[in-house]
Design a protein around this motif. Sequence first.
Motif, PDB file in Angstrom:
ATOM      1  N   PRO A   1       2.109  14.266  31.074  1.00 62.65           N
ATOM      2  CA  PRO A   1       2.388  14.559  29.662  1.00 62.65           C
ATOM      3  C   PRO A   1       3.424  15.638  29.381  1.00 62.65           C
ATOM      4  N   LEU A   2       3.610  16.582  30.318  1.00 63.53           N
ATOM      5  CA  LEU A   2       4.546  17.674  30.026  1.00 63.53           C
ATOM      6  C   LEU A   2       6.002  17.331  30.336  1.00 63.53           C
TER       7      LEU A   2
ATOM      8  N   GLU B   1       0.705   9.099  28.773  1.00 62.68           N
ATOM      9  CA  GLU B   1      -0.723   8.784  28.755  1.00 62.68           C
ATOM     10  C   GLU B   1      -0.963   7.324  28.379  1.00 62.68           C
TER      11      GLU B   1
ATOM     12  N   ASP C   1      -5.381   8.444  14.009  1.00 62.06           N
ATOM     13  CA  ASP C   1      -5.272   7.701  15.267  1.00 62.06           C
ATOM     14  C   ASP C   1      -6.135   8.367  16.338  1.00 62.06           C
ATOM     15  N   CYS C   2      -6.487   7.616  17.349  1.00 59.44           N
ATOM     16  CA  CYS C   2      -7.134   8.119  18.575  1.00 59.44           C
ATOM     17  C   CYS C   2      -8.316   9.070  18.355  1.00 59.44           C
TER      18      CYS C   2
ATOM     19  N   PRO D   1       8.154  16.779  26.886  1.00 49.89           N
ATOM     20  CA  PRO D   1       8.530  18.029  26.209  1.00 49.89           C
ATOM     21  C   PRO D   1       9.488  18.897  27.028  1.00 49.89           C
TER      22      PRO D   1
ATOM     23  N   ARG E   1       8.155   9.435  14.073  1.00 48.75           N
ATOM     24  CA  ARG E   1       6.804   9.149  14.565  1.00 48.75           C
ATOM     25  C   ARG E   1       6.702   9.313  16.084  1.00 48.75           C
ATOM     26  N   VAL E   2       7.782   9.827  16.696  1.00 49.84           N
ATOM     27  CA  VAL E   2       7.763  10.128  18.124  1.00 49.84           C
ATOM     28  C   VAL E   2       6.719  11.217  18.377  1.00 49.84           C
ATOM     29  N   PRO E   3       6.031  11.323  19.486  1.00 48.07           N
ATOM     30  CA  PRO E   3       6.048  10.441  20.648  1.00 48.07           C
ATOM     31  C   PRO E   3       5.011   9.319  20.527  1.00 48.07           C
TER      32      PRO E   3
ATOM     33  N   GLU F   1      -3.011   0.158  19.173  1.00 44.55           N
ATOM     34  CA  GLU F   1      -2.934  -0.436  17.832  1.00 44.55           C
ATOM     35  C   GLU F   1      -1.786   0.191  17.016  1.00 44.55           C
ATOM     36  N   THR F   2      -1.711   1.508  17.060  1.00 44.06           N
ATOM     37  CA  THR F   2      -0.662   2.216  16.310  1.00 44.06           C
ATOM     38  C   THR F   2       0.715   1.947  16.902  1.00 44.06           C
TER      39      THR F   2
ATOM     40  N   ILE G   1       1.161   9.338  23.171  1.00 40.20           N
ATOM     41  CA  ILE G   1      -0.177   9.905  22.931  1.00 40.20           C
ATOM     42  C   ILE G   1      -0.942   9.085  21.901  1.00 40.20           C
ATOM     43  N   ARG G   2      -0.387   7.934  21.454  1.00 41.78           N
ATOM     44  CA  ARG G   2      -1.035   7.172  20.390  1.00 41.78           C
ATOM     45  C   ARG G   2      -1.843   5.985  20.926  1.00 41.78           C
ATOM     46  N   SER G   3      -2.655   5.405  20.034  1.00 38.70           N
ATOM     47  CA  SER G   3      -3.450   4.240  20.419  1.00 38.70           C
ATOM     48  C   SER G   3      -2.545   3.024  20.510  1.00 38.70           C
TER      49      SER G   3
END
Lengths: 289, 289
Positions: A150-151, A123, B245-246, A154, A44-46, A53-54, A49-51
Amino acid sequence: MKYENMADKPIGIFDSGVGGLTVLKEIHARLPAESTIYMGDTARVPYGIRSAETVIKYSLENSSFLVEKGIKLLIIACNTASAVSLNIIRNTFKIPVLGVIEPGAKAAAQATKNGLVGVIGTEATIKSGAYGRTIRSLDPRIKVIERSCPLFVPLVEEGWLDNEVVEMVAQRYLTEMKLYNIDTLVLGCTHYPLLKKVIKKVMGDDVVLIDSAIEKAKNVAKILTTSGLLKTLETPVHRKYYVTDCPDRFQEIGKRFMLDSLEDITKIEIASLEEKAMALKNACGCGGV
Amino acid sequence: MKYENMADKPIGIFDSGVGGLTVLKEIHARLPAESTIYMGDTARVPYGIRSAETVIKYSLENSSFLVEKGIKLLIIACNTASAVSLNIIRNTFKIPVLGVIEPGAKAAAQATKNGLVGVIGTEATIKSGAYGRTIRSLDPRIKVIERSCPLFVPLVEEGWLDNEVVEMVAQRYLTEMKLYNIDTLVLGCTHYPLLKKVIKKVMGDDVVLIDSAIEKAKNVAKILTTSGLLKTLETPVHRKYYVTDCPDRFQEIGKRFMLDSLEDITKIEIASLEEKAMALKNACGCGGV
């Protein structure tokens, strides 16, 4: 595994993927007698970039898994997870829980001379504002400039650590920090220490880089010492790794972080993680997110 | 929603995130009368770095969700998911299921003159070897050169579509393709069409770029026509989006793909996706992975 006494139990560390290995490496270096269990949520990475809650849901599942393994202390190595889920995890489990934000923020507040501190991260970490809030709570006069990059993650995962592409990306991301004339920069993501050389080149030698992995390891050593939980080298040392996907990829990229090969990696199922978290929620009525 | 007849039902499309919107955009352009339901698994994106086993699990869950919404046709817009899970999904559901590999491979086999075809995609797509296998099954004389380009997706998501960083990254990734003197290059990831300008610049005007999104939309139009499932403009058109999500981030990045704002976005829970897939598995004994 059964342990004779509390101090012999392992330290548990989780991260969204390989990034937290920078923290683990520092812990192995400073506390060679400690046994460790590292868990990377590579399915479930990364998290960056998720909320919120998640990220909280995933963090609680990872923590339940490690707590069930009988750890004496839990480290949230991921900056994003620390930024949004530390308090909830602390309220859910009885063992000490440490994030990476506080030690990094403290080191930055102590290091700055001109009161201008920069923070870079994912983020989600930057959006949470956790570093800025913590630094200002230590010294309200400090001005904090935050920026997501963000880059960078990666690029590290691709193994591009100091070529011309990385340098150009760093130039773009860090221009604002330079304009603000910051004297201290927090590397607020566990991947970023691998880009130290390039970041140093772009920012100049006068800017102090705060490596949250090193600050974290110092913090763990202090807590174990004061609480009498420091293990000795007399009992066997175990270093175990769990991932939710791609153990081969973890091993390959992990080498870049540990500068050593990783042994004893086991793949676990996401479904079993969720079941454990659900069982815990039903049993104690906590972590209800 | 209840439908008067089969042709009025929507087309279902899923992707790991926003990338599949390049396919949706082409479908809206070619088939403006069709209703569509797009599902982006933004809580578990990206699929390109995961194991085949994990991608299959996620793909089955997404498909179950869309099939339950009463779609007439399912499109797997994600190249990675198409590469590893198309057959399993086809065997699990009764409606027609289309991937993006076949139309892209076919277009490439038809386009090449010198028999040298390049394919670029995510790590998982390239590792699966699906494009190479499909192209060679159409014409065994064709030599296929495959290469993963892991930084292209994060670059597109960052909104860097044709600056000097993207060009330098493309130069590094595509050097080998140029050495092989390929005359056709398959953009084997739904994000890559947004980098067409830079890829064209690096590869030169003589190399034909195969955009799998366009090939897919042509393919859908053909199948709906021959099966009598083409909807007319007389019944209302619905365009609905679901994400795990998001939703805000999806809307923001989605604009880059659709060149238009996205309305009617609903967030769904991963747990409910898993329950639907489990119910389906128990009911029909299929999709047992």
